[in-house]
Every structure is written in structure tokens, then in C-alpha cells.
Enzyme design. Sequence first.
Site, PDB file in Angstrom:
ATOM      1  N   GLU A 208       0.816  -1.219   0.000  1.00  0.00           N
ATOM      2  CA  GLU A 208       0.000   0.000   0.000  1.00  0.00           C
ATOM      3  C   GLU A 208       0.852   1.273   0.000  1.00  0.00           C
ATOM      4  O   GLU A 208       1.158   1.841   1.047  1.00  0.00           O
ATOM      5  CB  GLU A 208      -0.936   0.021   1.215  1.00  0.00           C
ATOM      6  CG  GLU A 208      -1.863   1.230   1.222  1.00  0.00           C
ATOM      7  CD  GLU A 208      -2.829   1.246   2.401  1.00  0.00           C
ATOM      8  OE1 GLU A 208      -3.569   2.230   2.533  1.00  0.00           O
ATOM      9  OE2 GLU A 208      -2.841   0.277   3.182  1.00  0.00           O
ATOM     10  N   LYS A 250      -2.690  -2.232  -2.945  1.00  0.00           N
ATOM     11  CA  LYS A 250      -3.724  -1.340  -2.414  1.00  0.00           C
ATOM     12  C   LYS A 250      -3.289   0.101  -2.679  1.00  0.00           C
ATOM     13  O   LYS A 250      -2.612   0.720  -1.854  1.00  0.00           O
ATOM     14  CB  LYS A 250      -3.940  -1.575  -0.915  1.00  0.00           C
ATOM     15  CG  LYS A 250      -5.034  -0.667  -0.325  1.00  0.00           C
ATOM     16  CD  LYS A 250      -5.347  -0.995   1.122  1.00  0.00           C
ATOM     17  CE  LYS A 250      -6.403  -0.036   1.682  1.00  0.00           C
ATOM     18  NZ  LYS A 250      -6.796  -0.343   3.060  1.00  0.00           N
TER      19      LYS A 250
END
Length: 395
Positions: A208, A250
Site C-alpha cells: 500500500e 492497495k
Amino acid sequence: MSSNPTLAIGGLPANLDADILLELKETADKLCSPGKGFLAADESAGPWLRAGHSEAKKVPDNAENRAAYRSVCFTTPGLSANISGVILHTETLYQENADGVALVDLIKGQGMIPGIKLDKGYAKDKGLAGTKIGPLGHQETFCRGIDDLQKRAADAYARGARFAKWRNVLQIDPAQGLPSDLAIQEACTNLARYAAICQSERLVPIVEPEIVPNGNHDIFACAAATERVLAAQFKALSDANVYLEGCVLKPNMVKNGLEGPQATSEEIATLTVQALKRTVPPAVPGIFFLSGEMPLDMDNEEAASINLSTMNAMFPNLPWHLSFSFGKALQKTTIVTWAKGVNAGDDVAATNAAAQKALLNRSAANSQAVLGKYVAGSCASVGTDGNIVQAAGPY
């Protein structure tokens, strides 16, 4: 360590045994089940503090309330039809409900996969040396936790987690050249090291690199930054010998800054998918968007569902599962419904049932968005009533 290459290893060094590769791929594929996404429940404090709502903020933030609220979410009947995995904070991974049942077992009992947030956040007052102060009001940063990650990953797996999350934050300020090359290099290398360690402990890593929307930049500045970051990220993952079939991404959606000119959902979809096509290898099985902070006059639950659905409707044949990993954008109406009942002293069973209905409805809306079929306005939400600025920074 295996010395005999397998088809799954291909050109990678044979640093992971075939059974680990198989398990990682099986977990990643389950997480990417059609129509399903992640419930991000990994806030260190009560999720009502990050909901950005005046009524929700009144609930006392303590371990008992956090366990009570999350137990309500995790036992929502039918939730697994829309949710494949639940991201947990360390507290929650080892927590029990009022009946003495481990919360991780509630998740598994519902047919969902438990995951664990493993980064230790960043220090606002200890940024990267020599970097400039960005829209968040501090220098560019990096997340802590690599030093003891191997053990924490192994412990999380033993407790029942099968995937993990690590978030690094990057800021945009075109006038100051943010994100800087140094911040991008540090964030991406940090994430690659985490991903490799997780895979060695059989955890599928969520990678992420979040570019936060704070600032007054337009959507094109975000597009440029996102492409730079994702290109660097997959180079770093390659350098770290990360098994792409056993990890997921992500990222932020490509959007304008909170104070910048508002882009349409079609513009967001087009530039987001364009950035992904230019940077993300098709070997990655899934991309799970964070919703990101939104202006106070915007219904973040509804906007997130619309943006995701628009992407999947406009681009139906992408090589990845394009889905959601939402916290507030999945839970806000649920949180407010539950908090109002708690604050008013209403019947507990009725309050919990109403909150579960809200969570099931919004998760179903996002499931439809994964299929490109969400109808705007078809899922009730609290909208913008009661919106306040959410808690910011590391969580």
C-alpha cells in the site's frame, strides 16, 4: 529453502519452497474472489474517531467498545458474500468478545480470511532528513516496524492471519516537487522488504503506497505522482524477489486534491486505470483501492462506490481483480447507526441488528461496484450530515 525450480518460481530465485508459493497463490486467489473486497478494520483507535462524524465521536474509545463494535461487524449474517478478507489491528487479532470468543475465530467462522496490519506507522516529527513539509503539515515520512517484522509476521500467521498490510504515506505538492525521489525510493523499498518477509512467513502482503489527497492539486498531478510511485514500487518488488502472484496492491485512486478542482467519476476511472496499465504487471491477481479522504461536502461512501463501479463498467476486461479495501467508506453509516444507539442507550440487540444491516447493504453495494453494476443512490447512507474532519496521520 528449495534448490529445485518449479513452474511457479519461473525466473525468481528458488528462495521459497513450492508449498509456500502454492499457499500464497491460493490465499491471494481467494481474496480476489469475484465481487468481493476487504473490510479494513485496522484502526488503532475506535473506528468511530476516524469516521469524521460528530455523533460517532462521542463514543468512549476503549478496548471494550472496540471489541463490541467489531464483534457486531464480524458476525453480520451474509457478510462473506461480499467480503473476502478483514484487515485487523494487532489488538483485534488477539482480542476476544464479551463471550470469550476470539474475534479472529468470528471472522473465520463467517467464511472470511483474517489479515493483519503490520506497519507501526510513522513519526510526524521525525521525517526523512532534508525533505520539505507537505500538505499534511510535516516532512515526508517512512513507516517503522521492519526490525522485528519477521517475528510479528510469524506470530500473526500462528494466530490465524493469512495476509498482511503495510501502508506508506506520500504527499503531493507540485510546487515543492513532492513526492520527492527520496520519499518514493524509501517508501517503495520499505514496502518491498515487508512483502518479501511476509511471503517467507506464508502471509500474502498487501502493498500500500498511499498518495494522500491533501492539497489543492488537480487530478493530473495525482496521475503523474501515481505513475511514478507505482513504477518504482514494482521495480522494488522485483529487486526484492517478491512473488507477484502471491501479493496484492492497495493504491489510491487517481483523484484531485481535497481543495483542487473536482474531477468526474469518469475522469477518475480513466486516469486511474491508465496509471495501472502503465505500471502494474498482469501477474498481480488483485488491486484493492483505498477510498481516501474526501471533502466534507461529499458522501464518501457513495462516492467511493460510484468511482469503483465506473472503473469496472468502463474497463470490464482488465487483467486484475479491481476491488475495494474500504474502512470509513464501507463502515460510516454502520458506525453512526451503532454509535447513535450506544449513545442513546437503546436496546443493544436492535442497535446491533441495525448496524449490521447497514454494513451488509454497503458491502453489497461495493460488491456490485466490483462488477461494474452499482446504481448510484441505491444504497442508503448518512450522507454528509454531521460530517467533521476525521482524525489524520498514522493509524
